[in-house]
Design a protein around this motif. Structure first.
Motif, PDB file in Angstrom:
ATOM      1  N   GLN A   3      30.106  24.302  30.256  1.00 36.53           N
ATOM      2  CA  GLN A   3      30.727  25.621  30.063  1.00 36.53           C
ATOM      3  C   GLN A   3      30.657  26.464  31.332  1.00 36.53           C
ATOM      4  O   GLN A   3      31.634  27.112  31.708  1.00 36.53           O
ATOM      5  CB  GLN A   3      30.044  26.363  28.904  1.00 36.53           C
ATOM      6  N   ILE A   4      29.528  26.444  32.013  1.00 34.15           N
ATOM      7  CA  ILE A   4      29.377  27.207  33.259  1.00 34.15           C
ATOM      8  C   ILE A   4      30.346  26.674  34.319  1.00 34.15           C
ATOM      9  O   ILE A   4      30.993  27.447  35.024  1.00 34.15           O
ATOM     10  CB  ILE A   4      27.919  27.169  33.756  1.00 34.15           C
ATOM     11  N   ASN A   5      30.449  25.338  34.427  1.00 32.42           N
ATOM     12  CA  ASN A   5      31.385  24.750  35.394  1.00 32.42           C
ATOM     13  C   ASN A   5      32.828  25.127  35.069  1.00 32.42           C
ATOM     14  O   ASN A   5      33.618  25.432  35.967  1.00 32.42           O
ATOM     15  CB  ASN A   5      31.232  23.221  35.430  1.00 32.42           C
ATOM     16  N   LYS A   6      33.175  25.128  33.786  1.00 34.22           N
ATOM     17  CA  LYS A   6      34.532  25.515  33.362  1.00 34.22           C
ATOM     18  C   LYS A   6      34.790  26.992  33.684  1.00 34.22           C
ATOM     19  O   LYS A   6      35.853  27.342  34.204  1.00 34.22           O
ATOM     20  CB  LYS A   6      34.693  25.257  31.867  1.00 34.22           C
ATOM     21  N   ASP A   7      33.813  27.851  33.369  1.00 34.64           N
ATOM     22  CA  ASP A   7      33.961  29.289  33.650  1.00 34.64           C
ATOM     23  C   ASP A   7      34.156  29.539  35.144  1.00 34.64           C
ATOM     24  O   ASP A   7      34.997  30.349  35.538  1.00 34.64           O
ATOM     25  CB  ASP A   7      32.729  30.063  33.158  1.00 34.64           C
ATOM     26  N   LYS A   8      33.376  28.852  35.960  1.00 33.18           N
ATOM     27  CA  LYS A   8      33.480  29.043  37.417  1.00 33.18           C
ATOM     28  C   LYS A   8      34.829  28.538  37.930  1.00 33.18           C
ATOM     29  O   LYS A   8      35.446  29.169  38.783  1.00 33.18           O
ATOM     30  CB  LYS A   8      32.323  28.314  38.118  1.00 33.18           C
ATOM     31  N   ALA A   9      35.315  27.411  37.389  1.00 32.96           N
ATOM     32  CA  ALA A   9      36.603  26.865  37.817  1.00 32.96           C
ATOM     33  C   ALA A   9      37.755  27.799  37.459  1.00 32.96           C
ATOM     34  O   ALA A   9      38.728  27.903  38.209  1.00 32.96           O
ATOM     35  CB  ALA A   9      36.819  25.497  37.187  1.00 32.96           C
ATOM     36  N   ASN A  10      37.646  28.497  36.333  1.00 28.35           N
ATOM     37  CA  ASN A  10      38.705  29.405  35.876  1.00 28.35           C
ATOM     38  C   ASN A  10      38.498  30.842  36.326  1.00 28.35           C
ATOM     39  O   ASN A  10      39.310  31.710  36.004  1.00 28.35           O
ATOM     40  CB  ASN A  10      38.797  29.371  34.349  1.00 28.35           C
ATOM     41  N   GLN A  11      37.425  31.106  37.046  1.00 34.26           N
ATOM     42  CA  GLN A  11      37.064  32.483  37.388  1.00 34.26           C
ATOM     43  C   GLN A  11      38.148  33.208  38.177  1.00 34.26           C
ATOM     44  O   GLN A  11      38.511  34.335  37.848  1.00 34.26           O
ATOM     45  CB  GLN A  11      35.748  32.493  38.164  1.00 34.26           C
ATOM     46  N   ALA A  12      38.690  32.588  39.215  1.00 33.84           N
ATOM     47  CA  ALA A  12      39.702  33.254  40.047  1.00 33.84           C
ATOM     48  C   ALA A  12      40.935  33.590  39.220  1.00 33.84           C
ATOM     49  O   ALA A  12      41.484  34.700  39.326  1.00 33.84           O
ATOM     50  CB  ALA A  12      40.066  32.375  41.231  1.00 33.84           C
ATOM     51  N   ASN A  13      41.360  32.667  38.373  1.00 33.75           N
ATOM     52  CA  ASN A  13      42.531  32.890  37.527  1.00 33.75           C
ATOM     53  C   ASN A  13      42.268  34.015  36.518  1.00 33.75           C
ATOM     54  O   ASN A  13      43.111  34.891  36.315  1.00 33.75           O
ATOM     55  CB  ASN A  13      42.900  31.594  36.801  1.00 33.75           C
ATOM     56  N   ASN A  14      41.086  33.997  35.898  1.00 33.87           N
ATOM     57  CA  ASN A  14      40.729  35.046  34.938  1.00 33.87           C
ATOM     58  C   ASN A  14      40.639  36.413  35.597  1.00 33.87           C
ATOM     59  O   ASN A  14      41.077  37.415  35.028  1.00 33.87           O
ATOM     60  CB  ASN A  14      39.401  34.704  34.254  1.00 33.87           C
ATOM     61  N   GLU A  15      40.066  36.464  36.799  1.00 35.49           N
ATOM     62  CA  GLU A  15      39.964  37.736  37.507  1.00 35.49           C
ATOM     63  C   GLU A  15      41.345  38.253  37.887  1.00 35.49           C
ATOM     64  O   GLU A  15      41.605  39.464  37.815  1.00 35.49           O
ATOM     65  CB  GLU A  15      39.083  37.593  38.743  1.00 35.49           C
ATOM     66  N   ALA A  16      42.266  37.364  38.300  1.00 35.88           N
ATOM     67  CA  ALA A  16      43.626  37.773  38.648  1.00 35.88           C
ATOM     68  C   ALA A  16      44.341  38.348  37.422  1.00 35.88           C
ATOM     69  O   ALA A  16      45.029  39.380  37.527  1.00 35.88           O
ATOM     70  CB  ALA A  16      44.404  36.592  39.221  1.00 35.88           C
ATOM     71  N   LYS A  17      44.186  37.698  36.271  1.00 35.92           N
ATOM     72  CA  LYS A  17      44.800  38.199  35.031  1.00 35.92           C
ATOM     73  C   LYS A  17      44.230  39.571  34.674  1.00 35.92           C
ATOM     74  O   LYS A  17      44.962  40.475  34.267  1.00 35.92           O
ATOM     75  CB  LYS A  17      44.551  37.232  33.878  1.00 35.92           C
ATOM     76  N   HIS A  18      42.911  39.719  34.823  1.00 43.35           N
ATOM     77  CA  HIS A  18      42.270  41.004  34.493  1.00 43.35           C
ATOM     78  C   HIS A  18      42.745  42.097  35.447  1.00 43.35           C
ATOM     79  O   HIS A  18      43.038  43.216  35.009  1.00 43.35           O
ATOM     80  CB  HIS A  18      40.747  40.863  34.540  1.00 43.35           C
ATOM     81  N   ASP A  19      42.819  41.793  36.743  1.00 45.61           N
ATOM     82  CA  ASP A  19      43.293  42.775  37.726  1.00 45.61           C
ATOM     83  C   ASP A  19      44.721  43.218  37.411  1.00 45.61           C
ATOM     84  O   ASP A  19      45.056  44.397  37.521  1.00 45.61           O
ATOM     85  CB  ASP A  19      43.220  42.216  39.145  1.00 45.61           C
ATOM     86  N   LYS A  20      45.555  42.263  37.013  1.00 44.52           N
ATOM     87  CA  LYS A  20      46.943  42.572  36.655  1.00 44.52           C
ATOM     88  C   LYS A  20      46.984  43.485  35.432  1.00 44.52           C
ATOM     89  O   LYS A  20      47.754  44.449  35.383  1.00 44.52           O
ATOM     90  CB  LYS A  20      47.705  41.269  36.381  1.00 44.52           C
ATOM     91  N   ALA A  21      46.138  43.199  34.444  1.00 44.75           N
ATOM     92  CA  ALA A  21      46.066  44.028  33.240  1.00 44.75           C
ATOM     93  C   ALA A  21      45.568  45.437  33.560  1.00 44.75           C
ATOM     94  O   ALA A  21      46.070  46.419  33.014  1.00 44.75           O
ATOM     95  CB  ALA A  21      45.167  43.373  32.197  1.00 44.75           C
ATOM     96  N   VAL A  22      44.609  45.552  34.489  1.00 42.21           N
ATOM     97  CA  VAL A  22      44.091  46.868  34.887  1.00 42.21           C
ATOM     98  C   VAL A  22      45.173  47.669  35.604  1.00 42.21           C
ATOM     99  O   VAL A  22      45.331  48.876  35.371  1.00 42.21           O
ATOM    100  CB  VAL A  22      42.820  46.722  35.758  1.00 42.21           C
TER     101      VAL A  22
END
Length: 139
Positions: free
Chosen positions: A26-45
């Protein structure tokens, strides 16, 4: 209030290893998706900020402490305050993911991998309370 006796927990080593391996994945998956998740969050903000600005502009006639400034490069900054209740704020986007700093990620992975390695080498059928306490934050 009286103190209770220390709890002696006996958990099967195989269950602890399985739980640690699941957490590691789970930690490896979260880290792999982190940049994509942060980009989506920044766009939403950014979208939320624009929506908020539109709402505020529609209530500008209620503005207090209105000021405007022109910067050296021609950029204009306008700021104002609205009284409480002048507009209904939309819900701000929330992070629904975990963010890890690189050093934090490496430290956690190393600690979990070491624990798995040690637990796989043991002949004990159950994990001792002290070992469980050392790795409990990952379970």
């Amino acid at each position: 209030m009286s103190r209770g006796k220390a709890i002696n927990v006996k958990i099967a080593t195989t269950k602890v290893i399985k739980a640690l391996e699941t957490k590691l994945a789970q930690i490896n998956k979260d880290k792999a998706n982190q940049a994509n998740n942060e980009a989506k969050h920044d766009k939403a903000v950014k979208a939320w900020n624009k929506e908020l600005a539109k709402l505020a502009m529609s209530a500008i006639n209620k503005a207090e402490e209105l000021s405007a400034h022109t910067r050296y490069n021609g950029e204009i900054t306008v700021s104002f305050s609205l009284p409480k209740g002048a507009i209904e704020l939309p819900d701000e986007p929330q992070k629904d993911f975990t963010t890890y700093h690189d050093w934090q990620y490496r430290e956690m992975i190393e600690e979990i991998e070491n624990a798995i390695r040690i637990l796989k080498m043991t002949d004990e059928e159950v994990v001792s309370t002290s070992t469980y306490n050392a790795i409990a934050r990952y379970l």
